[in-house]
Write a protein that holds these residues in place. Sequence first.
Motif, PDB file in Angstrom:
ATOM      1  N   ARG A   1      48.758  36.365  44.416  1.00 55.75           N
ATOM      2  CA  ARG A   1      47.915  37.337  43.538  1.00 55.75           C
ATOM      3  C   ARG A   1      46.849  36.945  42.523  1.00 55.75           C
ATOM      4  NH1 ARG A   1      53.120  38.231  40.738  1.00 55.75           N
ATOM      5  NH2 ARG A   1      51.805  37.635  39.006  1.00 55.75           N
ATOM      6  N   ASP A   2      47.149  36.039  42.170  1.00 47.66           N
ATOM      7  CA  ASP A   2      45.320  35.531  40.947  1.00 47.66           C
ATOM      8  C   ASP A   2      44.586  34.885  42.037  1.00 47.66           C
ATOM      9  OD1 ASP A   2      47.176  35.649  39.155  1.00 47.66           O
ATOM     10  OD2 ASP A   2      47.019  33.076  38.865  1.00 47.66           O
ATOM     11  N   ARG A   3      44.654  34.807  43.094  1.00 49.91           N
ATOM     12  CA  ARG A   3      43.235  35.126  43.914  1.00 49.91           C
ATOM     13  C   ARG A   3      42.138  35.726  44.526  1.00 49.91           C
ATOM     14  NH1 ARG A   3      41.217  35.348  48.548  1.00 49.91           N
ATOM     15  NH2 ARG A   3      42.817  36.617  49.796  1.00 49.91           N
ATOM     16  N   ARG A   4      43.074  37.558  44.461  1.00 52.49           N
ATOM     17  CA  ARG A   4      42.938  38.642  44.906  1.00 52.49           C
ATOM     18  C   ARG A   4      42.263  38.962  43.633  1.00 52.49           C
ATOM     19  NH1 ARG A   4      47.564  42.130  48.610  1.00 52.49           N
ATOM     20  NH2 ARG A   4      47.893  39.992  49.789  1.00 52.49           N
ATOM     21  N   ILE A   5      42.937  39.144  43.182  1.00 52.64           N
ATOM     22  CA  ILE A   5      42.605  39.462  41.489  1.00 52.64           C
ATOM     23  C   ILE A   5      41.194  38.833  40.714  1.00 52.64           C
ATOM     24  CG2 ILE A   5      43.435  40.106  38.479  1.00 52.64           C
ATOM     25  CD1 ILE A   5      46.645  39.222  39.220  1.00 52.64           C
ATOM     26  N   ALA A   6      41.557  37.454  40.792  1.00 52.76           N
ATOM     27  CA  ALA A   6      39.696  37.038  40.425  1.00 52.76           C
ATOM     28  C   ALA A   6      38.973  37.623  41.634  1.00 52.76           C
ATOM     29  CB  ALA A   6      40.110  35.127  40.790  1.00 52.76           C
ATOM     30  N   ALA A   7      38.999  37.337  42.561  1.00 50.74           N
ATOM     31  CA  ALA A   7      38.062  37.955  43.670  1.00 50.74           C
ATOM     32  C   ALA A   7      37.985  39.557  43.518  1.00 50.74           C
ATOM     33  CB  ALA A   7      38.585  38.381  45.423  1.00 50.74           C
ATOM     34  N   ALA A   8      38.910  40.483  43.126  1.00 50.84           N
ATOM     35  CA  ALA A   8      38.151  41.870  42.523  1.00 50.84           C
ATOM     36  C   ALA A   8      37.398  41.552  41.531  1.00 50.84           C
ATOM     37  CB  ALA A   8      39.519  42.347  42.812  1.00 50.84           C
ATOM     38  N   LEU A   9      38.299  41.384  40.246  1.00 55.80           N
ATOM     39  CA  LEU A   9      37.017  41.451  39.352  1.00 55.80           C
ATOM     40  C   LEU A   9      35.301  41.389  39.920  1.00 55.80           C
ATOM     41  CD1 LEU A   9      39.974  39.994  36.368  1.00 55.80           C
ATOM     42  CD2 LEU A   9      39.080  42.356  37.211  1.00 55.80           C
ATOM     43  N   GLU A  10      35.991  40.364  40.661  1.00 57.38           N
ATOM     44  CA  GLU A  10      34.260  39.901  40.717  1.00 57.38           C
ATOM     45  C   GLU A  10      33.325  40.684  41.110  1.00 57.38           C
ATOM     46  OE1 GLU A  10      33.181  35.416  42.426  1.00 57.38           O
ATOM     47  OE2 GLU A  10      31.320  36.365  41.887  1.00 57.38           O
ATOM     48  N   THR A  11      34.155  41.255  42.484  1.00 57.85           N
ATOM     49  CA  THR A  11      33.473  42.275  43.494  1.00 57.85           C
ATOM     50  C   THR A  11      33.174  43.207  41.985  1.00 57.85           C
ATOM     51  OG1 THR A  11      34.933  42.038  45.350  1.00 57.85           O
ATOM     52  CG2 THR A  11      34.015  44.153  45.415  1.00 57.85           C
ATOM     53  N   VAL A  12      33.989  43.388  41.305  1.00 58.41           N
ATOM     54  CA  VAL A  12      33.362  44.990  40.721  1.00 58.41           C
ATOM     55  C   VAL A  12      32.967  44.014  38.848  1.00 58.41           C
ATOM     56  CG1 VAL A  12      35.009  46.444  40.943  1.00 58.41           C
ATOM     57  CG2 VAL A  12      36.065  45.106  39.172  1.00 58.41           C
ATOM     58  N   GLY A  13      32.368  43.122  39.073  1.00 50.10           N
ATOM     59  CA  GLY A  13      31.392  42.781  38.270  1.00 50.10           C
ATOM     60  C   GLY A  13      32.091  42.977  36.749  1.00 50.10           C
ATOM     61  N   LEU A  14      33.481  42.517  36.931  1.00 53.88           N
ATOM     62  CA  LEU A  14      34.100  42.179  35.823  1.00 53.88           C
ATOM     63  C   LEU A  14      34.385  40.654  35.471  1.00 53.88           C
ATOM     64  CD1 LEU A  14      36.569  45.723  35.438  1.00 53.88           C
ATOM     65  CD2 LEU A  14      34.145  44.648  33.254  1.00 53.88           C
ATOM     66  N   THR A  15      34.281  39.750  35.737  1.00 56.01           N
ATOM     67  CA  THR A  15      34.184  38.393  35.796  1.00 56.01           C
ATOM     68  C   THR A  15      34.290  38.002  33.752  1.00 56.01           C
ATOM     69  OG1 THR A  15      34.175  37.695  38.189  1.00 56.01           O
ATOM     70  CG2 THR A  15      33.993  36.004  36.867  1.00 56.01           C
ATOM     71  N   GLY A  16      35.011  37.426  33.973  1.00 54.69           N
ATOM     72  CA  GLY A  16      34.767  36.903  32.060  1.00 54.69           C
ATOM     73  C   GLY A  16      35.173  38.027  31.194  1.00 54.69           C
ATOM     74  N   PHE A  17      35.768  39.182  31.398  1.00 55.18           N
ATOM     75  CA  PHE A  17      36.562  40.347  30.702  1.00 55.18           C
ATOM     76  C   PHE A  17      38.472  40.213  31.693  1.00 55.18           C
ATOM     77  CE2 PHE A  17      32.389  41.650  30.758  1.00 55.18           C
ATOM     78  CZ  PHE A  17      31.987  42.368  29.595  1.00 55.18           C
ATOM     79  N   GLU A  18      38.641  39.465  31.847  1.00 55.99           N
ATOM     80  CA  GLU A  18      39.653  39.025  31.899  1.00 55.99           C
ATOM     81  C   GLU A  18      40.819  39.523  31.248  1.00 55.99           C
ATOM     82  OE1 GLU A  18      37.632  37.080  32.793  1.00 55.99           O
ATOM     83  OE2 GLU A  18      37.981  36.416  35.113  1.00 55.99           O
TER      84      GLU A  18
END
Length: 216
Positions: free
Chosen positions: A101-118
């Motif tokens: 789950r954590d792996r998918r969440i991180a990948a999805a956030l990266e795809t939509v450009g939200l890494t850093g806003f967790e």
Amino acid sequence: HPLVGFEHIELTYPGGTHALRDVSLTVREGEFVSVVGPSGCGKSTLLRLSAGLETITDGYMQCGAERIGYVFQDATLLPWRTVWENVALVGELDGVPRGERDRRIAAALETVGLTGFEKHLPHMLSGGMRMRVSLARSLTMDPDLFLFDEPFAALDEITRERLGVELTELFAAKRFAGLFITHSVSEAAFLSSRVLVMSGRPGNIVDEIEVPFPFP
Ligand code: ADP
Ligand code: ADP
């Protein structure tokens, strides 16, 4: 077989409102189709049908999609949950193991450009970013089909345009299938190579436009 296949469907709500009349529509793998039409012509009904949330009263339908991602306007984020926790929701409900789950969440956030806003809460984000969170949440379940219910309706024009470009790039790259409803003809034409025009009450598909792609 198609992800969505409607043939001459009719839908009358229990109260008697005749919402759809003789609607035929197909969405195949890798296809991104828009349905455009005025308020009240039955677009949302069509989308809810595609998600299995309504039942046709006549005609024939098949749905080949196993996992459906439903993206609404921003209202569906839980305000007390962080970005990460909102995106985690689908996996939690599906019982996806923590690591995966954590792996998918991180990948999805990266795809939509939200890494850093967790750790941000929804109210700390702009409308466009909340839209991204909603899209990320859908991405975590790896859908065969995305359903979009006027996701850009509440956004300003610049954000809408930027997200539109990103969405077309993402869908072209991943060959995701989508059914996108909107009342904006320009939005529909920009996003998809096939635009179905709906009108009337009960709603009916009155035209189909092939847009040279990429547009313009
Ligand atoms: P659109 O998304 O194009 O605005 P809708 O699919 O929401 O159109 O609505 C089509 C018609 O069906 C409208 O007349 C609407 O009032 C009616 N309608 C929508 N949802 C329901 C419902 N749950 N029960 C009864 N009537 C509904
Ligand atoms: P717990 O699982 O007991 O809530 P954690 O410290 O592991 O404690 O996680 C706290 C919250 O932060 C959880 O909701 C978790 O999903 C989320 N989280 C986990 N990893 C990250 C990460 N890399 N970035 C942001 N949030 C995360």
